[in-house]
Design a protein around this motif. Structure first.
Motif, short mmCIF file in Angstrom:
data_model
loop_
_atom_site.label_atom_id
_atom_site.label_comp_id
_atom_site.label_asym_id
_atom_site.label_seq_id
_atom_site.Cartn_x
_atom_site.Cartn_y
_atom_site.Cartn_z
N LEU A 232 -6.58 -0.75 -1.08
CA LEU A 232 -6.97 -0.67 -2.48
C LEU A 232 -7.18 -2.08 -3.04
CD1 LEU A 232 -7.32 1.00 -5.11
CD2 LEU A 232 -4.84 0.89 -5.40
N LEU A 233 -8.32 -2.30 -3.70
CA LEU A 233 -8.66 -3.58 -4.30
C LEU A 233 -8.64 -3.46 -5.82
CD1 LEU A 233 -9.97 -6.47 -4.46
CD2 LEU A 233 -12.19 -5.32 -4.18
N GLY A 234 -7.97 -4.41 -6.48
CA GLY A 234 -7.97 -4.44 -7.94
C GLY A 234 -8.43 -5.80 -8.43
N VAL A 235 -9.46 -5.82 -9.27
CA VAL A 235 -10.03 -7.05 -9.82
C VAL A 235 -9.70 -7.13 -11.30
CG1 VAL A 235 -12.15 -8.37 -10.20
CG2 VAL A 235 -11.90 -6.98 -8.13
N SER A 236 -9.24 -8.30 -11.76
CA SER A 236 -8.91 -8.52 -13.17
C SER A 236 -7.89 -7.48 -13.63
CB SER A 236 -10.19 -8.50 -14.01
OG SER A 236 -9.96 -9.07 -15.27
N GLN A 237 -8.15 -6.77 -14.75
CA GLN A 237 -7.15 -5.80 -15.20
C GLN A 237 -7.06 -4.63 -14.24
OE1 GLN A 237 -10.16 -5.07 -16.39
NE2 GLN A 237 -10.18 -2.85 -16.57
N GLY A 238 -8.08 -4.44 -13.38
CA GLY A 238 -8.00 -3.41 -12.35
C GLY A 238 -6.88 -3.68 -11.37
N GLY A 239 -6.42 -4.95 -11.30
CA GLY A 239 -5.29 -5.28 -10.44
C GLY A 239 -4.02 -4.60 -10.91
N ALA A 240 -3.78 -4.58 -12.22
CA ALA A 240 -2.58 -3.90 -12.75
C ALA A 240 -2.67 -2.41 -12.50
CB ALA A 240 -2.45 -4.20 -14.24
N VAL A 241 -3.86 -1.83 -12.65
CA VAL A 241 -4.05 -0.41 -12.36
C VAL A 241 -3.74 -0.13 -10.88
CG1 VAL A 241 -5.75 1.46 -12.25
CG2 VAL A 241 -5.75 -0.13 -14.20
N ALA A 242 -4.22 -1.01 -10.01
CA ALA A 242 -3.96 -0.84 -8.57
C ALA A 242 -2.48 -0.94 -8.25
CB ALA A 242 -4.76 -1.89 -7.78
N VAL A 243 -1.78 -1.88 -8.90
CA VAL A 243 -0.34 -2.02 -8.69
C VAL A 243 0.37 -0.74 -9.11
CG1 VAL A 243 1.74 -3.19 -9.54
CG2 VAL A 243 -0.26 -4.53 -8.85
N ALA A 244 0.03 -0.22 -10.28
CA ALA A 244 0.68 0.98 -10.79
C ALA A 244 0.43 2.18 -9.87
CB ALA A 244 0.20 1.28 -12.21
N TYR A 245 -0.80 2.28 -9.35
CA TYR A 245 -1.10 3.39 -8.44
C TYR A 245 -0.36 3.23 -7.11
CZ TYR A 245 -3.52 6.81 -5.60
OH TYR A 245 -3.79 7.86 -4.76
N ALA A 246 -0.30 2.00 -6.59
CA ALA A 246 0.40 1.76 -5.32
C ALA A 246 1.88 2.12 -5.44
CB ALA A 246 0.23 0.31 -4.90
N VAL A 247 2.45 1.91 -6.62
CA VAL A 247 3.84 2.29 -6.86
C VAL A 247 3.96 3.80 -6.96
CG1 VAL A 247 5.74 2.17 -8.52
CG2 VAL A 247 4.46 0.10 -7.93
N ARG A 248 3.01 4.43 -7.61
CA ARG A 248 3.03 5.88 -7.78
C ARG A 248 2.80 6.60 -6.46
NH1 ARG A 248 -1.17 8.94 -11.79
NH2 ARG A 248 -0.06 7.70 -13.39
N ARG A 249 1.88 6.10 -5.64
CA ARG A 249 1.50 6.77 -4.38
C ARG A 249 1.63 5.81 -3.19
NH1 ARG A 249 2.16 11.78 -5.95
NH2 ARG A 249 0.62 12.51 -7.50
N PRO A 250 2.84 5.41 -2.87
CA PRO A 250 3.00 4.45 -1.76
C PRO A 250 2.55 5.00 -0.41
CG PRO A 250 5.12 5.36 -2.44
CD PRO A 250 4.13 5.80 -3.46
N GLU A 251 2.57 6.32 -0.27
CA GLU A 251 2.16 6.92 1.00
C GLU A 251 0.66 6.83 1.23
OE1 GLU A 251 1.56 10.16 -2.04
OE2 GLU A 251 2.98 8.51 -1.70
N ARG A 252 -0.09 6.51 0.19
CA ARG A 252 -1.55 6.49 0.30
C ARG A 252 -2.12 5.08 0.42
NH1 ARG A 252 -3.97 11.46 -3.39
NH2 ARG A 252 -3.63 13.01 -1.76
N VAL A 253 -1.49 4.11 -0.18
CA VAL A 253 -2.05 2.75 -0.19
C VAL A 253 -1.51 1.98 1.02
CG1 VAL A 253 -2.31 0.62 -1.49
CG2 VAL A 253 -2.21 2.81 -2.70
N SER A 254 -2.40 1.66 1.95
CA SER A 254 -2.00 0.97 3.17
C SER A 254 -1.88 -0.54 2.95
CB SER A 254 -2.99 1.25 4.30
OG SER A 254 -4.30 0.83 3.92
N ARG A 255 -2.80 -1.09 2.16
CA ARG A 255 -2.80 -2.51 1.84
C ARG A 255 -3.35 -2.68 0.43
NH1 ARG A 255 -2.27 -6.34 6.08
NH2 ARG A 255 -1.74 -5.29 8.03
N LEU A 256 -2.89 -3.73 -0.24
CA LEU A 256 -3.28 -3.97 -1.61
C LEU A 256 -3.89 -5.37 -1.72
CD1 LEU A 256 -3.19 -2.91 -4.57
CD2 LEU A 256 -0.91 -3.94 -4.75
N ILE A 257 -5.06 -5.45 -2.37
CA ILE A 257 -5.73 -6.73 -2.61
C ILE A 257 -5.89 -6.90 -4.12
CG2 ILE A 257 -7.77 -8.15 -2.16
CD1 ILE A 257 -8.32 -6.27 0.25
N LEU A 258 -5.41 -8.02 -4.64
CA LEU A 258 -5.49 -8.29 -6.08
C LEU A 258 -6.31 -9.57 -6.28
CD1 LEU A 258 -1.74 -7.61 -6.98
CD2 LEU A 258 -3.67 -6.01 -7.07
N ALA A 259 -7.36 -9.48 -7.08
CA ALA A 259 -8.26 -10.62 -7.29
C ALA A 259 -8.36 -10.94 -8.78
CB ALA A 259 -9.65 -10.31 -6.73
#
Length: 411
Positions: A232-259
């Motif tokens: 999952l890639l999150g850019v700008s404020q999309g990074g916070a959305v990606a973080v929140a989703y990775a916490v909510r669904r850890p079984e689905r997010v294999s790797r996280l990229i924040l830009a």
């Protein structure tokens, strides 16, 4: 010819590999712009008319002259040229365009793999994808009925990009703000992205407009696609959305990229009254500037995202802003961005995380990337040599950005 290599100055256009290089290093450029460059170089002995370029590059697909203007601007930026200088691509008033620089041609033998010439719009290439006519756009509905537009492009393992403001699934392919991002990220993988509620092809008039809605919308897209496990890639404020989703669904997010991301919005991270006043003033200016579509404000706003952008890039960025959302929604976005806070949950991210940030980012300070790297347990921070919040195709940091992502996803 299709397999030839054209050399001009420090640049090489290698059509066997469908690649532009500068001093031996690849330059990422949107395929239509590459086709335009190739066609102009092939026919450099004469002036090529606008109609001929539209016919040969876009074929039967109807597009306006604005698409040609954008493509030429992108091509010029890729080879270090500008509308003002016109050292390489010359505009001939009322006649068309001509490639004006000396060119050396190296012939090549028969090569293997996919080949494309001007006007060929189908298939993937080594340098990227052919653009908007290759993507598939679909729609899904959030629980509150909001229609969310999402798109897939490319083939291979998936990479899901969380939505961030100022996107438009269709228009992104023809703007130098985003086109190189799409082609770079979709190389050798399937890129999945979507427009946030309130902008792009998603519904603009929505019943609710909150950070939790954005996280829910990401989950809605995942469910619509039937994705199981993915980076999952999150850019700008999309990074916070990606973080929140990775916490909510850890079984689905294999790797996280924040830009260019942050854990706390500007109002939340204000440390004293002076910073709180500054954050409030920023919002007040945004309310007035966006409500009246004030050119001076929009220009300053664009410069926060692209402080090293050319005048042409800043003009394109400003125009793109107007087409992606309404003035009222722009203010709503900025108000919500200022209140974002995932600092209390970021430590619960369980997957490996890559944090990429411009060292001198004007829009989001480096301290925010450092905070994310401190909060997220299995994370690494890579600083890029740039001042831009959104990296441009011509700067060296862009190639480094893509290289870091490629290495991280195959590790």
């Amino acid at each position: 010819m299709a397999g030839d290599t054209y050399s001009f100055g420090e640049y090489e256009l290698d059509m066997a590999r469908y690649q532009l290089r500068r001093a031996g290093e690849p330059v990422h450029v949107e395929p239509r712009a590459l086709d335009l460059l190739h066609y102009l170089i092939e026919h450099r002995d004469r002036v090529v008319s606008k109609n001929e370029l539209l016919d040969r590059i876009w074929g039967d697909r109807f597009v306006s002259e604005a698409a040609l203007t954008t493509g030429l601007r992108t091509a010029r930026l890729a080879i270090g040229d500008t509308m003002r200088q016109q050292r390489l691509i010359r505009t001939v008033h009322r006649r068309g365009y001509q490639f004006a620089a000396p060119v050396t041609v190296a012939r090549s033998g028969q090569a293997t793999g996919s080949r494309r010439g001007p006007g060929d719009r189908t298939g993937a290439t080594a340098a990227g994808l052919s653009g908007a006519d290759q993507q598939i756009v679909r729609f899904c509905r959030a629980d509150d009925g909001t229609r969310i537009a999402y798109a897939t492009v490319g083939s291979g393992p998936p990479l899901l990009k969380a939505a961030n403001w100022m996107t438009h699934l269709d228009l992104e392919w023809t703007t130098p703000v985003w086109s190189h991002w799409l082609n770079g990220l979709a190389r050798n993988r399937q890129l999945v992205r979507y427009d946030e509620r309130g902008c792009g092809l998603s519904d603009w008039e929505v019943p609710s407009f909150s950070f939790d809605d954005w996280v829910d919308d990401l989950e809605t897209v995942v469910e619509a696609l039937g994705l199981d496990r993915f980076p999952l890639l999150g850019v700008s404020q999309g990074g916070a959305v990606a973080v929140a989703y990775a916490v909510r669904r850890p079984e689905r997010v294999s790797r996280l990229i924040l830009a260019g991301a942050y854990a706390r919005g500007r109002q939340v991270r204000a440390r004293n009254q002076a910073e709180r006043d500054e954050a409030a003033l920023d919002l007040d200016l945004a309310r007035v500037g966006w409500a009246h579509q004030d050119p001076s404000f929009l220009g300053v706003f664009a410069a926060q995202f692209l402080p090293e952008g050319t005048p042409e890039e800043l003009e394109e960025f400003t125009g793109f802003q107007r087409r992606t959302t309404s003035p009222a929604n722009a203010v709503r976005f900025l108000e919500e961005f200022a209140k974002i806070d995932v600092s209390a949950i970021a430590h619960r991210v369980q997957c490996p995380t890559l944090i990429l940030h411009s060292r001198d980012d004007v829009r989001v300070p480096l301290s925010q990337a450092s905070e994310l790297a401190t909060l997220i347990p299995d994370s690494q921070l890579v600083l890029l040599d740039s001042r831009n919040h959104l990296l441009t195709a011509a700067e060296p940091a862009w190639a480094e950005f893509l290289s870091q992502i490629d290495t991280f996803l195959v590790a």
